[in-house]
Write an enzyme that holds these catalytic residues in place. Structure first.
Site, PDB file in Angstrom:
ATOM      1  N   HIS B 202       0.810  -1.210   0.000  1.00 33.44           N
ATOM      2  CA  HIS B 202       0.000   0.000   0.000  1.00 33.44           C
ATOM      3  C   HIS B 202       0.850   1.269   0.000  1.00 33.44           C
ATOM      4  O   HIS B 202       0.320   2.357  -0.197  1.00 33.44           O
ATOM      5  CB  HIS B 202      -0.979  -0.028   1.174  1.00 33.44           C
ATOM      6  CG  HIS B 202      -2.130  -0.956   0.918  1.00 33.44           C
ATOM      7  ND1 HIS B 202      -3.359  -0.832   1.515  1.00 33.44           N
ATOM      8  CD2 HIS B 202      -2.227  -2.040   0.105  1.00 33.44           C
ATOM      9  CE1 HIS B 202      -4.162  -1.794   1.091  1.00 33.44           C
ATOM     10  NE2 HIS B 202      -3.490  -2.545   0.241  1.00 33.44           N
ATOM     11  N   SER B 206      -0.545  -1.201  -6.062  1.00 32.87           N
ATOM     12  CA  SER B 206      -0.252  -2.337  -6.920  1.00 32.87           C
ATOM     13  C   SER B 206       0.373  -1.877  -8.225  1.00 32.87           C
ATOM     14  O   SER B 206       0.056  -0.799  -8.739  1.00 32.87           O
ATOM     15  CB  SER B 206      -1.543  -3.105  -7.241  1.00 32.87           C
ATOM     16  OG  SER B 206      -2.095  -3.626  -6.078  1.00 32.87           O
ATOM     17  N   LYS B 228     -13.680  -9.161  -8.200  1.00 33.48           N
ATOM     18  CA  LYS B 228     -12.747 -10.018  -8.948  1.00 33.48           C
ATOM     19  C   LYS B 228     -12.080 -11.022  -8.015  1.00 33.48           C
ATOM     20  O   LYS B 228     -11.925 -12.201  -8.355  1.00 33.48           O
ATOM     21  CB  LYS B 228     -11.685  -9.162  -9.662  1.00 33.48           C
ATOM     22  CG  LYS B 228     -12.275  -8.342 -10.786  1.00 33.48           C
ATOM     23  CD  LYS B 228     -11.209  -7.638 -11.582  1.00 33.48           C
ATOM     24  CE  LYS B 228     -10.770  -8.487 -12.743  1.00 33.48           C
ATOM     25  NZ  LYS B 228     -10.038  -7.709 -13.759  1.00 33.48           N
ATOM     26  N   ASP B 229     -11.698 -10.549  -6.828  1.00 33.98           N
ATOM     27  CA  ASP B 229     -11.099 -11.473  -5.866  1.00 33.98           C
ATOM     28  C   ASP B 229     -12.100 -12.546  -5.453  1.00 33.98           C
ATOM     29  O   ASP B 229     -11.745 -13.705  -5.231  1.00 33.98           O
ATOM     30  CB  ASP B 229     -10.599 -10.716  -4.633  1.00 33.98           C
ATOM     31  CG  ASP B 229      -9.319  -9.941  -4.943  1.00 33.98           C
ATOM     32  OD1 ASP B 229      -8.780 -10.118  -6.044  1.00 33.98           O
ATOM     33  OD2 ASP B 229      -8.876  -9.156  -4.080  1.00 33.98           O
ATOM     34  N   GLU B 272       7.548 -33.473  -1.385  1.00 36.46           N
ATOM     35  CA  GLU B 272       6.283 -33.040  -1.957  1.00 36.46           C
ATOM     36  C   GLU B 272       6.542 -32.261  -3.244  1.00 36.46           C
ATOM     37  O   GLU B 272       7.612 -31.693  -3.429  1.00 36.46           O
ATOM     38  CB  GLU B 272       5.551 -32.138  -0.970  1.00 36.46           C
ATOM     39  CG  GLU B 272       5.035 -32.866   0.223  1.00 36.46           C
ATOM     40  CD  GLU B 272       3.829 -33.723  -0.130  1.00 36.46           C
ATOM     41  OE1 GLU B 272       2.714 -33.295   0.097  1.00 36.46           O
ATOM     42  OE2 GLU B 272       4.026 -34.843  -0.648  1.00 36.46           O
TER      43      GLU B 272
END
Lengths: 283, 384
Positions: B202, B206, B228-229, B272
């Site tokens: 912030h 972005s 959108k998220d 993994e």
């Protein structure tokens, strides 16, 4: 939990195509043994045959009649050497047996309990809440009884091997004559599906070894299929419930996705349909 | 919204969540960040419930997990959520990192943001590795043995360091116990770092697909980025649900359903999937110390990347050469993961070596050289 009808429906000779594949697999194994040279040279195993299990689809449950027959095979054959220590008698209730049946089955086993008021441990008939006792007290006594080999616990064997149920099925139906030139150490048996191909488990099944009360012919492939289904259930007793719950969850998530996509379009459409134009005010 | 600003807490919420300005052209690649945060929440919540039934003691660990799977109501659901959730966390974070690489989100002024993210990634790897030990299966035990033994490379005190990590002469009960404790602790440190990461985000806002800062083409976070998220969350949840309910063990290793046995090594010790690229790099150097240092270098170079950059353009949309190099790197990374699963013989060793070199080449070549090359070519074209 599962209705009679469902069990009945699942029972109706799903085994036919499977049996056909077993036959094919058996001849493949024999073929592999015949051209054994290659198998022996690399001393590896033949590829596990992948069967068309009646319980592997998105909408398919276990064949519960097969679990019931498989329990019988386990009880009468495998349980002389193998435990299924994570399974309790009560787990069978509503899956393959009724509560009354399970109480009777459990009572045939003895388990150690205690200490009692005198401070002594004692044996008592098992209750449905008990875990199914295995044949041996511990690993050392199991090895002592099996020429030093350890019959592994089978409750997770289907999850604990690559291709799980396919592998167990292949293994159980895969015993053949050792190919010429393959020297087996005493106490070992030839099974091309076992890594290394020499296994210390003697062929456990023979045609007609158990007598199924439901009249199913007890061939090796039939018993293998049944006991493998049983072991698959032992490893994933939650599978039927999981798939049913999955239908609800996935539908809810897909619905959520569709709604959120609509909502996104709704919110963004004013921005996406904006038009920006240029006006030259000096003209 | 202005009434919100009268209260200091609400005004913070308003300026950082509700009316927070975001560039309008952010595409769905910018939703991986919030999805990663969502994964962390899923992991912490499902983990807290698992810890209510798990026993961090070598005699009981494996059977307590089976107890969760069989006896605890919906225990299998919580465990499969946690185990597959970890994989999905890594999928999302890898996508997030690749997004950053493509659009130049590591460049000035966001270097610190990149570093905080890389730190989160390293802690995630530690947490996931430690968590994988807890079920106390064969892979848990042997994976723990192999990875902790890497610390023996310290000269003179290597052996002592490893024994100090183990709390004994082998991986055993003290190891399992402390791993359980750390596995519960680290996620909260990660959560703290997530707030640092967000704070740094912030500071400058972005990045966006054009890589240009805008003051005019912004929209409020709510509802535009929020929706959108939300879509991204549902995509994540949809795929995760299909895996949990229909293929819950497809991402795991069958050997971990066998209880740990210090006397029997599994045929192949494989980590993994999300560690495979680094495992491949570790194995490719035949010398132990060299292998470990190279693997360490593979992680360190992620941190170094902002310093290696010579490009003046951020987004690969305007960097045709870098775009090609980037996609080659993605392919290389996948090959590297695959190479981590192959047996170590001559043929595969060569492939492993090539893709390992490719990995480092991307950071050095893609950072230092490509930026310079593009600049030079562009200026030459302009001066004509």
């Amino acid at each position: 939990m599962f209705s009679r009808a469902a069990m009945e429906a699942a029972r109706v000779a799903r085994s036919v195509p499977l049996r056909a594949r077993v036959a094919a697999a058996a001849s493949a194994a024999a073929g592999a043994a015949a051209v054994g040279g290659a198998t022996v040279l690399c001393d590896d195993a033949v590829h596990t045959v992948e069967y068309d299990w009646p319980h592997s689809g998105f909408l398919q449950t276990f064949d519960h009649a097969a679990i019931r027959r498989g329990w019988q095979v386990y009880r009468e054959v495998c349980s002389t050497c193998h435990s299924i220590k994570f399974v309790a008698f009560r787990n069978l209730i509503g899956v393959s047996h009724s509560e009354a049946e399970v109480k009777k089955i459990a009572a045939e086993f003895e388990v150690e309990d205690g200490p009692n008021d005198e401070g002594e441990m004692f044996e008592r008939p098992a209750k449905p809440s008990d875990r199914i006792p295995g044949p041996y007290k511990n690993e050392a006594s199991a090895r002592a009884a099996n020429n030093g080999a350890y019959p592994p616990d089978l409750s997770l064997v289907v999850k604990g091997r690559h291709l799980g149920h396919h592998y167990v099925m292949s293994l159980l139906t895969g015993y053949t004559e050792a190919p010429v030139g393959k020297d087996l150490l005493p106490g070992l048996h030839y099974n091309p599906y076992f890594p290394g191909t020499s296994i210390s488990m003697p062929p456990p099944l023979m045609d007609g070894q158990v007598e199924y009360p439901d009249g199913t012919p007890a061939t090796v492939s039939q018993m293998s299929k049944d006991v493998t289904t049983f072991l698959a259930w032992c490893a994933e007793p939650e599978m039927d419930e999981r798939k049913r719950m999955g239908m609800k969850w996935c539908s809810a998530m897909f619905l959520g996705l569709a709604l959120s996509m609509y909502y996104k379009r709704f919110r963004w459409s004013p921005l996406k349909t904006r038009k920006i134009t240029y006006h030259d005010i000096n003209r | 919204m202005s009434r919100l600003n009268l209260n200091s807490i609400l005004s913070w919420v308003d300026s950082h969540i509700i009316d927070y300005p975001t560039a309008m052209n952010l595409n769905y690649n910018w939703s991986f960040g919030s999805s990663a945060g969502f994964c962390l929440v899923i992991q912490i919540l499902s983990g807290a419930f698992l810890a209510m039934h798990y026993a961090g003691e070598t005699h009981y660990a494996f059977s307590s997990v089976e107890h969760i799977m069989r006896d605890v109501k919906s225990g299998w659901l919580i465990r499969y959520m946690h185990a597959n959730g970890a994989s999905f966390f890594f999928i999302v974070v890898y996508a997030h990192i690749f997004r950053g690489l493509y659009y130049g989100s590591y460049m000035e002024p966001r270097q610190q943001l990149w570093w905080s993210g890389a730190l989160i990634y390293v802690l995630m790897m530690a947490t996931a590795f430690i968590g994988y030990v807890l079920p106390w299966g064969q892979m848990s035990f042997w994976g723990a043995t192999v990875i902790t033994s890497l610390f023996s490379i310290f000269p003179f005190i290597g052996k002592e360091v490893v024994m100090w990590l183990w709390g004994g002469f082998t991986v055993g009960n003290p190891t399992l116990n402390r791993f359980f404790s750390l596995h519960y602790l680290l996620p909260f440190i990660i959560a703290g770092l997530v707030f640092v990461h967000l704070g740094l985000l912030h500071k400058d806002g972005s990045n966006n697909p054009l890589g240009i800062k805008t003051k005019t083409a912004n929209v409020n976070f709510y509802p535009y980025m929020y929706v959108k998220d939300l879509v991204a969350f549902f995509v994540l949840l949809s795929v995760l649900s299909v895996v949990i309910f229909y293929f819950p063990n497809s991402l795991g290793d069958p050997d971990n359903y066998l209880e740990a046995d210090p006397y029997g090594t599994p045929a192949h010790i494989v980590p993994e999937w999300y560690f495979l690229p680094f495992y491949a790099i570790l194995r490719v150097i035949p010398n132990k110390v060299g292998g470990i240092l190279t693997m360490g270098g593979a992680i360190a170079i992620i941190f170094l990347y902002p310093l290696l950059n010579t490009s003046i353009l951020r987004s690969a949309n305007f960097r045709p050469i870098y775009a090609v190099v980037f996609w080659l790197f993605v392919a290389d990374f996948c090959l590297l993961a695959w190479s981590g699963t192959t047996p170590v013989d001559d043929y595969f060793k060569v492939i492993g070596a090539v893709v390992s070199i490719g990995y480092f080449a991307f950071f050095v070549f893609g950072g230092l050289f490509v930026g310079w090359l593009e600049k030079t070519l562009a200026f030459r074209a302009l001066s004509k």
